[in-house]
Design a protein around this motif. Structure first.
Motif, PDB file in Angstrom:
ATOM      1  N   GLU A  30     -17.888  -9.228  55.818  1.00  0.00           N
ATOM      2  CA  GLU A  30     -16.941  -9.976  56.640  1.00  0.00           C
ATOM      3  C   GLU A  30     -15.505  -9.542  56.343  1.00  0.00           C
ATOM      4  OE1 GLU A  30     -18.472 -14.327  57.471  1.00  0.00           O
ATOM      5  OE2 GLU A  30     -18.611 -13.918  55.313  1.00  0.00           O
ATOM      6  N   ILE A  31     -14.640  -9.642  57.352  1.00  0.00           N
ATOM      7  CA  ILE A  31     -13.222  -9.366  57.149  1.00  0.00           C
ATOM      8  C   ILE A  31     -12.565 -10.575  56.495  1.00  0.00           C
ATOM      9  CG2 ILE A  31     -11.011  -8.931  58.288  1.00  0.00           C
ATOM     10  CD1 ILE A  31     -12.524  -7.401  60.458  1.00  0.00           C
ATOM     11  N   VAL A  32     -11.920 -10.326  55.338  1.00  0.00           N
ATOM     12  CA  VAL A  32     -11.217 -11.427  54.674  1.00  0.00           C
ATOM     13  C   VAL A  32      -9.710 -11.321  54.847  1.00  0.00           C
ATOM     14  CG1 VAL A  32     -13.038 -11.795  52.981  1.00  0.00           C
ATOM     15  CG2 VAL A  32     -11.185 -10.200  52.446  1.00  0.00           C
ATOM     16  N   GLU A  33      -9.233 -10.133  55.222  1.00  0.00           N
ATOM     17  CA  GLU A  33      -7.806  -9.949  55.429  1.00  0.00           C
ATOM     18  C   GLU A  33      -7.590  -8.664  56.216  1.00  0.00           C
ATOM     19  OE1 GLU A  33      -3.629 -10.293  52.880  1.00  0.00           O
ATOM     20  OE2 GLU A  33      -5.575 -10.352  51.851  1.00  0.00           O
ATOM     21  N   ALA A  34      -6.591  -8.655  57.090  1.00  0.00           N
ATOM     22  CA  ALA A  34      -6.262  -7.462  57.865  1.00  0.00           C
ATOM     23  C   ALA A  34      -4.797  -7.518  58.262  1.00  0.00           C
ATOM     24  CB  ALA A  34      -7.146  -7.354  59.110  1.00  0.00           C
ATOM     25  N   GLY A  35      -4.165  -6.348  58.328  1.00  0.00           N
ATOM     26  CA  GLY A  35      -2.768  -6.305  58.728  1.00  0.00           C
ATOM     27  C   GLY A  35      -2.136  -4.974  58.391  1.00  0.00           C
ATOM     28  N   PRO A  36      -0.810  -4.859  58.575  1.00  0.00           N
ATOM     29  CA  PRO A  36      -0.105  -3.618  58.233  1.00  0.00           C
ATOM     30  C   PRO A  36      -0.317  -3.263  56.766  1.00  0.00           C
ATOM     31  CG  PRO A  36       1.309  -5.088  59.504  1.00  0.00           C
ATOM     32  CD  PRO A  36       0.093  -5.887  59.140  1.00  0.00           C
ATOM     33  N   ALA A  37      -0.447  -1.962  56.486  1.00  0.00           N
ATOM     34  CA  ALA A  37      -0.750  -1.517  55.126  1.00  0.00           C
ATOM     35  C   ALA A  37       0.289  -2.002  54.120  1.00  0.00           C
ATOM     36  CB  ALA A  37      -0.859   0.010  55.100  1.00  0.00           C
ATOM     37  N   ASN A  38       1.564  -1.892  54.478  1.00  0.00           N
ATOM     38  CA  ASN A  38       2.619  -2.312  53.544  1.00  0.00           C
ATOM     39  C   ASN A  38       2.519  -3.793  53.208  1.00  0.00           C
ATOM     40  OD1 ASN A  38       3.691   0.249  53.358  1.00  0.00           O
ATOM     41  ND2 ASN A  38       5.191  -0.073  54.992  1.00  0.00           N
TER      42      ASN A  38
END
Length: 256
Positions: A227-235
Motif C-alpha cells: 500500500e502507498i503510505v506517502e507520496a509527493g515531490p522528492a524534496n
C-alpha cells in the motif's frame, strides 16, 4: 504520453507443500501516474510490492483488479506484445544475468534491433548498435565482448542500451544500481538522468534506497506491505516526511 495506474490490486498464489497454497495480496489498491520525461521513485523494503508493480506494468503478472493504462493507447492488457515493448522496457539489478552469455554484445543488440527495426540492413543494424554503445558512454570495443568479460557497470550500461532499442516511453529500473560499487552507481544514475532529460523518456525507479531515488526522481511513492503510505515531490518527502515508515527509511540511509 502518460502511464496511469488506477487502484491496482495484484494477488499472487504462493506455492506450498502438498499442493496447498495461499493467496498473497502483494499490491493493494495502488494508484499513481507517470508523464513524459518524469522520473518517479517507488520506494519500500523487500516485500513491499515494488517489483510486483513493475512486473504488472511489463505484463508479466496480470492485475487482479484495477487498471494499467497508457494514455492514447488504452489498457495495457489489451495491447499487442510488440506495441507494449515500445511503450515500456525494464532493466534489472543483475544486469549480467539478463544478458545472453553465449552472445557477444553486438550480436545481442543486433537481434533486438532486427525485431524492432526490421527494415534496417545488416550494416545499418551494426551502425545503430555501435551508436547505442556510445549513447550509454561505452567504448565500441564492448561490441565484440561476451557478458562475462564486462564489469558490473558495463553490463548495466549494455542492458540500458538494449532497452533503448524500441525507443520506449517508459524505462522501468528495478534496483538498477544496488549491486554496483558506490562510484559506479553515481555514473549509472547520471546516465539515466541524461537519457531522461535528452530524450523525454520517463523513468520508474524502484529501490529500497531513498538516497539513490532522491538523486534522480521528481516524485517519490513510498510503499509498505503493498500500500502507498506517502507520496509527493522528492524534496518534500526527503526533507519533511509525514509517515513513520518513511522516516525510518530515511534514518537507515543516514546511518550508512
Amino acid at each position: 504520453m502518460r502511464l496511469e495506474i488506477d487502484n491496482l490490486v495484484v494477488s499472487l498464489r504462493s506455492d506450498h507443500m502438498l499442493g496447498r497454497g495461499r493467496t498473497v495480496h502483494a499490491v493493494k489498491g495502488v494508484s499513481f501516474a507517470i508523464g513524459t520525461g518524469e522520473a518517479v521513485g517507488l520506494v519500500g523494503e523487500s516485500g513491499s510490492g515494488k517489483s510486483t508493480i513493475a512486473r504488472a506494468i511489463m505484463g508479466v503478472v496480470p492485475p487482479t483488479t484495477g487498471e494499467i493504462r497508457f494514455l492514447q493507447e488504452g489498457r495495457a492488457s489489451g495491447l499487442p506484445k510488440q506495441r507494449r515493448a515500445k511503450l515500456a522496457q525494464m532493466i534489472f539489478q543483475d544486469a549480467a544475468a539478463s544478458l545472453n552469455p553465449r552472445l557477444k554484445v553486438g550480436s545481442a543488440l543486433n537481434q533486438i534491433i532486427a525485431v524492432h527495426h526490421p527494415r534496417l540492413s545488416a550494416r545499418e543494424r551494426e551502425t545503430m548498435g555501435l551508436g547505442l554503445l556510445r549513447r550509454v558512454a561505452l567504448d565500441e570495443m564492448i561490441f565484440d565482448r561476451f557478458p562475462r568479460e564486462l564489469s558490473g557497470g558495463q553490463a548495466q550500461r549494455v542492458a540500458i542500451a538494449r532497452a533503448l532499442i524500441p525507443e520506449p516511453f517508459l524505462l522501468v529500473c528495478d534496483e538498477p544500481v544496488s549491486a554496483l560499487d558506490v562510484s559506479v552507481q553515481a555514473g549509472i544514475l547520471r546516465l539515466l538522468d541524461d537519457l531522461r532529460r535528452n530524450s523525454g523518456m520517463a523513468l520508474l525507479m524502484i529501490s529500497h534506497d531513498l538516497a539513490a531515488v532522491r538523486a534522480l526522481c521528481d516524485r517519490i511513492v513510498v510503499l509498505k506491505e503493498g500500500e502507498i503510505v506517502e507520496a509527493g515531490p522528492a524534496n518534500a518527502i526527503c526533507s519533511s516526511p509525514t509517515h513513520a515508515y518513511t522516516k525510518a527509511l530515511l534514518d537507515a540511509v543516514a546511518q550508512i
